[in-house]
Scaffold this motif. Structure first.
Motif, PDB file in Angstrom:
ATOM      1  N   LEU A  49     -27.780  10.134   6.535  1.00  0.00           N
ATOM      2  CA  LEU A  49     -28.516   9.403   7.446  1.00  0.00           C
ATOM      3  C   LEU A  49     -29.719   9.481   8.569  1.00  0.00           C
ATOM      4  O   LEU A  49     -30.352  10.374   8.448  1.00  0.00           O
ATOM      5  CB  LEU A  49     -27.616  11.020   8.035  1.00  0.00           C
ATOM      6  CG  LEU A  49     -26.319  11.528   7.969  1.00  0.00           C
ATOM      7  CD1 LEU A  49     -26.286  13.178   7.993  1.00  0.00           C
ATOM      8  CD2 LEU A  49     -25.197  10.413   8.478  1.00  0.00           C
ATOM      9  N   HIS A  50     -29.880   8.317   9.215  1.00  0.00           N
ATOM     10  CA  HIS A  50     -30.913   8.307   9.860  1.00  0.00           C
ATOM     11  C   HIS A  50     -31.340   9.211  10.496  1.00  0.00           C
ATOM     12  O   HIS A  50     -30.619   9.560  11.292  1.00  0.00           O
ATOM     13  CB  HIS A  50     -30.876   6.694  10.503  1.00  0.00           C
ATOM     14  CG  HIS A  50     -32.255   6.028  10.877  1.00  0.00           C
ATOM     15  ND1 HIS A  50     -31.940   5.206  12.445  1.00  0.00           N
ATOM     16  CD2 HIS A  50     -33.194   6.919  11.505  1.00  0.00           C
ATOM     17  CE1 HIS A  50     -33.401   4.764  12.569  1.00  0.00           C
ATOM     18  NE2 HIS A  50     -33.506   5.564  12.359  1.00  0.00           N
ATOM     19  N   THR A  51     -32.624  10.119  10.000  1.00  0.00           N
ATOM     20  CA  THR A  51     -33.075  11.003  10.873  1.00  0.00           C
ATOM     21  C   THR A  51     -34.466  10.723  12.180  1.00  0.00           C
ATOM     22  O   THR A  51     -34.751   9.691  11.938  1.00  0.00           O
ATOM     23  CB  THR A  51     -33.194  11.871   9.606  1.00  0.00           C
ATOM     24  OG1 THR A  51     -32.227  12.126   8.699  1.00  0.00           O
ATOM     25  CG2 THR A  51     -33.882  13.445  10.816  1.00  0.00           C
ATOM     26  N   ALA A  52     -34.894  10.988  13.273  1.00  0.00           N
ATOM     27  CA  ALA A  52     -35.339  11.497  13.975  1.00  0.00           C
ATOM     28  C   ALA A  52     -36.220  12.450  14.152  1.00  0.00           C
ATOM     29  O   ALA A  52     -34.956  13.527  14.241  1.00  0.00           O
ATOM     30  CB  ALA A  52     -34.969  10.348  15.096  1.00  0.00           C
ATOM     31  N   ARG A  97     -14.051  24.609   3.071  1.00  0.00           N
ATOM     32  CA  ARG A  97     -14.221  22.454   3.183  1.00  0.00           C
ATOM     33  C   ARG A  97     -14.766  22.631   4.593  1.00  0.00           C
ATOM     34  O   ARG A  97     -14.690  21.886   4.207  1.00  0.00           O
ATOM     35  CB  ARG A  97     -12.196  22.664   3.240  1.00  0.00           C
ATOM     36  CG  ARG A  97     -11.830  23.015   1.512  1.00  0.00           C
ATOM     37  CD  ARG A  97     -10.280  22.038   1.808  1.00  0.00           C
ATOM     38  NE  ARG A  97      -9.404  23.176   1.640  1.00  0.00           N
ATOM     39  CZ  ARG A  97      -8.719  23.926   0.805  1.00  0.00           C
ATOM     40  NH1 ARG A  97      -9.025  23.834  -0.663  1.00  0.00           N
ATOM     41  NH2 ARG A  97      -8.246  24.837   1.273  1.00  0.00           N
ATOM     42  N   ALA A  98     -14.029  23.214   4.816  1.00  0.00           N
ATOM     43  CA  ALA A  98     -14.605  22.376   6.713  1.00  0.00           C
ATOM     44  C   ALA A  98     -15.961  22.478   6.735  1.00  0.00           C
ATOM     45  O   ALA A  98     -16.433  22.105   7.320  1.00  0.00           O
ATOM     46  CB  ALA A  98     -14.786  24.030   7.826  1.00  0.00           C
ATOM     47  N   VAL A  99     -16.844  23.357   6.287  1.00  0.00           N
ATOM     48  CA  VAL A  99     -18.119  24.306   6.457  1.00  0.00           C
ATOM     49  C   VAL A  99     -18.513  23.327   5.328  1.00  0.00           C
ATOM     50  O   VAL A  99     -20.260  22.644   5.805  1.00  0.00           O
ATOM     51  CB  VAL A  99     -18.546  25.585   6.052  1.00  0.00           C
ATOM     52  CG1 VAL A  99     -19.986  25.739   5.990  1.00  0.00           C
ATOM     53  CG2 VAL A  99     -18.107  26.440   6.792  1.00  0.00           C
ATOM     54  N   CYS A 100     -18.367  22.981   4.503  1.00  0.00           N
ATOM     55  CA  CYS A 100     -19.045  22.155   3.207  1.00  0.00           C
ATOM     56  C   CYS A 100     -19.368  20.870   3.339  1.00  0.00           C
ATOM     57  O   CYS A 100     -19.325  19.815   2.683  1.00  0.00           O
ATOM     58  CB  CYS A 100     -18.440  22.206   1.844  1.00  0.00           C
ATOM     59  SG  CYS A 100     -19.171  24.154   1.548  1.00  0.00           S
ATOM     60  N   TYR A 101     -17.984  19.604   4.563  1.00  0.00           N
ATOM     61  CA  TYR A 101     -17.610  19.026   4.262  1.00  0.00           C
ATOM     62  C   TYR A 101     -17.146  18.451   5.510  1.00  0.00           C
ATOM     63  O   TYR A 101     -17.224  17.257   6.290  1.00  0.00           O
ATOM     64  CB  TYR A 101     -16.733  18.150   3.474  1.00  0.00           C
ATOM     65  CG  TYR A 101     -16.447  16.910   2.487  1.00  0.00           C
ATOM     66  CD1 TYR A 101     -17.292  16.281   2.161  1.00  0.00           C
ATOM     67  CD2 TYR A 101     -15.381  16.382   3.804  1.00  0.00           C
ATOM     68  CE1 TYR A 101     -17.585  14.802   2.469  1.00  0.00           C
ATOM     69  CE2 TYR A 101     -15.319  14.895   3.317  1.00  0.00           C
ATOM     70  CZ  TYR A 101     -16.113  13.702   3.294  1.00  0.00           C
ATOM     71  OH  TYR A 101     -15.873  12.821   3.106  1.00  0.00           O
ATOM     72  N   GLY A 102     -16.169  18.731   6.197  1.00  0.00           N
ATOM     73  CA  GLY A 102     -15.106  18.400   7.231  1.00  0.00           C
ATOM     74  C   GLY A 102     -16.005  18.360   8.519  1.00  0.00           C
ATOM     75  O   GLY A 102     -15.504  17.675   8.944  1.00  0.00           O
ATOM     76  N   ASN A 103     -16.629  19.486   8.538  1.00  0.00           N
ATOM     77  CA  ASN A 103     -16.957  20.093  10.193  1.00  0.00           C
ATOM     78  C   ASN A 103     -18.415  18.613  10.551  1.00  0.00           C
ATOM     79  O   ASN A 103     -18.143  17.875  11.357  1.00  0.00           O
ATOM     80  CB  ASN A 103     -17.711  20.916  10.257  1.00  0.00           C
ATOM     81  CG  ASN A 103     -16.203  21.773  10.359  1.00  0.00           C
ATOM     82  OD1 ASN A 103     -15.384  21.890  10.430  1.00  0.00           O
ATOM     83  ND2 ASN A 103     -17.147  23.240  10.182  1.00  0.00           N
ATOM     84  N   ALA A 104     -19.027  18.224   9.021  1.00  0.00           N
ATOM     85  CA  ALA A 104     -20.162  17.026   9.395  1.00  0.00           C
ATOM     86  C   ALA A 104     -19.443  15.800   9.158  1.00  0.00           C
ATOM     87  O   ALA A 104     -19.883  14.415   9.641  1.00  0.00           O
ATOM     88  CB  ALA A 104     -20.945  17.224   8.081  1.00  0.00           C
ATOM     89  N   HIS A 105     -18.484  15.811   7.690  1.00  0.00           N
ATOM     90  CA  HIS A 105     -17.487  14.311   8.536  1.00  0.00           C
ATOM     91  C   HIS A 105     -17.167  13.850   9.897  1.00  0.00           C
ATOM     92  O   HIS A 105     -16.959  12.862  10.385  1.00  0.00           O
ATOM     93  CB  HIS A 105     -16.446  13.972   7.236  1.00  0.00           C
ATOM     94  CG  HIS A 105     -15.767  13.839   6.949  1.00  0.00           C
ATOM     95  ND1 HIS A 105     -16.269  12.382   6.844  1.00  0.00           N
ATOM     96  CD2 HIS A 105     -14.238  13.342   7.495  1.00  0.00           C
ATOM     97  CE1 HIS A 105     -15.133  11.173   6.621  1.00  0.00           C
ATOM     98  NE2 HIS A 105     -13.714  11.624   6.705  1.00  0.00           N
ATOM     99  N   ALA A 106     -16.361  15.389  10.224  1.00  0.00           N
ATOM    100  CA  ALA A 106     -16.281  14.581  11.653  1.00  0.00           C
ATOM    101  C   ALA A 106     -17.077  14.581  12.801  1.00  0.00           C
ATOM    102  O   ALA A 106     -16.789  13.118  13.407  1.00  0.00           O
ATOM    103  CB  ALA A 106     -15.103  15.891  12.382  1.00  0.00           C
ATOM    104  N   PHE A 130     -19.912  12.858  11.655  1.00  0.00           N
ATOM    105  CA  PHE A 130     -20.831  12.095  11.675  1.00  0.00           C
ATOM    106  C   PHE A 130     -20.081  10.341  10.906  1.00  0.00           C
ATOM    107  O   PHE A 130     -20.069   9.362  11.013  1.00  0.00           O
ATOM    108  CB  PHE A 130     -21.718  11.682  10.240  1.00  0.00           C
ATOM    109  CG  PHE A 130     -22.573  12.477  11.234  1.00  0.00           C
ATOM    110  CD1 PHE A 130     -23.993  12.129  11.828  1.00  0.00           C
ATOM    111  CD2 PHE A 130     -23.336  14.561  10.737  1.00  0.00           C
ATOM    112  CE1 PHE A 130     -24.566  13.115  12.300  1.00  0.00           C
ATOM    113  CE2 PHE A 130     -24.184  15.230  10.909  1.00  0.00           C
ATOM    114  CZ  PHE A 130     -25.089  15.136  11.474  1.00  0.00           C
ATOM    115  N   ASP A 131     -19.067  10.413  10.314  1.00  0.00           N
ATOM    116  CA  ASP A 131     -18.422   9.893   9.037  1.00  0.00           C
ATOM    117  C   ASP A 131     -17.048   9.052   9.927  1.00  0.00           C
ATOM    118  O   ASP A 131     -16.952   8.016   9.972  1.00  0.00           O
ATOM    119  CB  ASP A 131     -18.224  10.368   8.396  1.00  0.00           C
ATOM    120  CG  ASP A 131     -19.756  10.414   8.121  1.00  0.00           C
ATOM    121  OD1 ASP A 131     -20.527   9.260   7.652  1.00  0.00           O
ATOM    122  OD2 ASP A 131     -19.714  10.596   6.926  1.00  0.00           O
TER     123      ASP A 131
END
Length: 292
Positions: free
Chosen positions: A104-107, A278-287, A289-290
């Motif tokens: 992910l493009h970070t700044a 599942r939410a912590v390791c993937y789902g929350n960030a997927h929601a 960013f993706d």
């Protein structure tokens, strides 16, 4: 140290996930990273303890390791310790994101003249996440120079991972009080509290309860290393469950003193259930960013 890729893959396969999303990994210019590692090696005042770097490899090997773990998205968390660095770091990070599309493009930023300009440029160039390090940067999140930055990031809904807790050593501007003042002015700021806010876990959980856009990342929290120093209060586990849709996997790779899989096992032994994992390791960030 071996990568331990098989153990990591077994963890997310058991949960039925396509992999992991890690919002707190460090990639930065090689000369900067070497200085960071040298600081850890010297047990500097912000660490004050022995801190062996588990994944002290060159950049290509570190990328290969993350991919072998099944980390689908990650970040290049980087931060200035003085004025005049941030715009240069952002240029490096933009190039890194172009050549490493799963990052992910970070700044980042620093309270200095022109900060609003280069932060706006980074957002317009596609920055997806920012890093703010109040401990290393030794600045106040409420510095007037940063006021337009917070407004811009809140309006653009671009998250900022902030090291604002007082661990492993307190800084002049760390702790929940200054962050609370910031959020009172910018309640829609998508703030991600790094390290679960350790050691002020309860206070930062309270801020997340008060502000729906606040999230927390798990970086180093609940691990044997951190539990020995700043244990998470058992009485607060119910709040972790209640905020399960706003906790994101973070690890601090490569700057961790234990295998990557230990962070995952530390989350698992909280016994908050597979849906939470599942939410912590993937789902929350997927929601975040993706999903479009």
């Amino acid at each position: 140290m071996s990568g331990g890729s098989d153990e990591v893959v077994r963890f997310w396969e058991r949960l039925g996930l396509p992999g992991l999303i890690d919002v707190h990994t460090h990639f930065m210019p090689e000369q900067v990273l070497r200085k960071v590692w040298a600081y850890f090696d010297s047990a500097g005042p912000l660490t004050g303890m022995e801190w062996p770097i588990a994944y002290r490899h060159d950049e290509d090997e570190r990328l290969a390791l993350l991919r072998s773990f099944g980390v689908r998205r990650f970040t290049s968390m980087l931060y200035p310790h003085k004025a005049g660095m941030a715009a240069w770091l952002n240029g490096w990070a933009a190039d890194f994101a172009r050549r490493v599309p799963d990052c992910l493009h970070t700044a980042t930023f620093f309270p200095e003249e022109g900060v609003d300009r280069y932060v706006r440029e980074a957002v317009e160039a596609g920055a997806r996440i920012f890093k703010s390090h109040l401990q290393v940067g030794a600045y106040d999140a409420n510095d007037p120079l940063l006021e337009p930055v917070w407004g811009l990031l809140a309006e653009a809904a671009v998250p900022v991972v902030m090291h604002c807790g007082s661990g492993p050593a307190p800084g002049k501007y760390t702790g929940p009080e200054p962050v609370g003042r910031l959020l009172a002015r910018h309640p829609r700021l998508r703030l991600v509290v790094a390290h679960m806010g350790m050691p002020e876990y309860a206070e930062f959980l309270a801020l997340a309860e008060a502000y729906p856009e606040v999230r927390l990342d798990t970086t180093m929290a609940f691990t044997d290393f951190s539990e020995e120093l700043t244990p998470f209060p058992v009485a607060e586990r119910g709040r972790l469950a209640d905020l399960g849709d706003r906790i994101l996997l973070g690890t601090d790779f490569p700057n961790i003193p234990y295998p990557y899989v230990h962070q995952l096992h530390a989350l698992e032994r909280l016994e908050l259930g597979d849906d939470w994992l599942r939410a912590v390791c993937y789902g929350n960030a997927h929601a975040m960013f993706d999903r479009r």
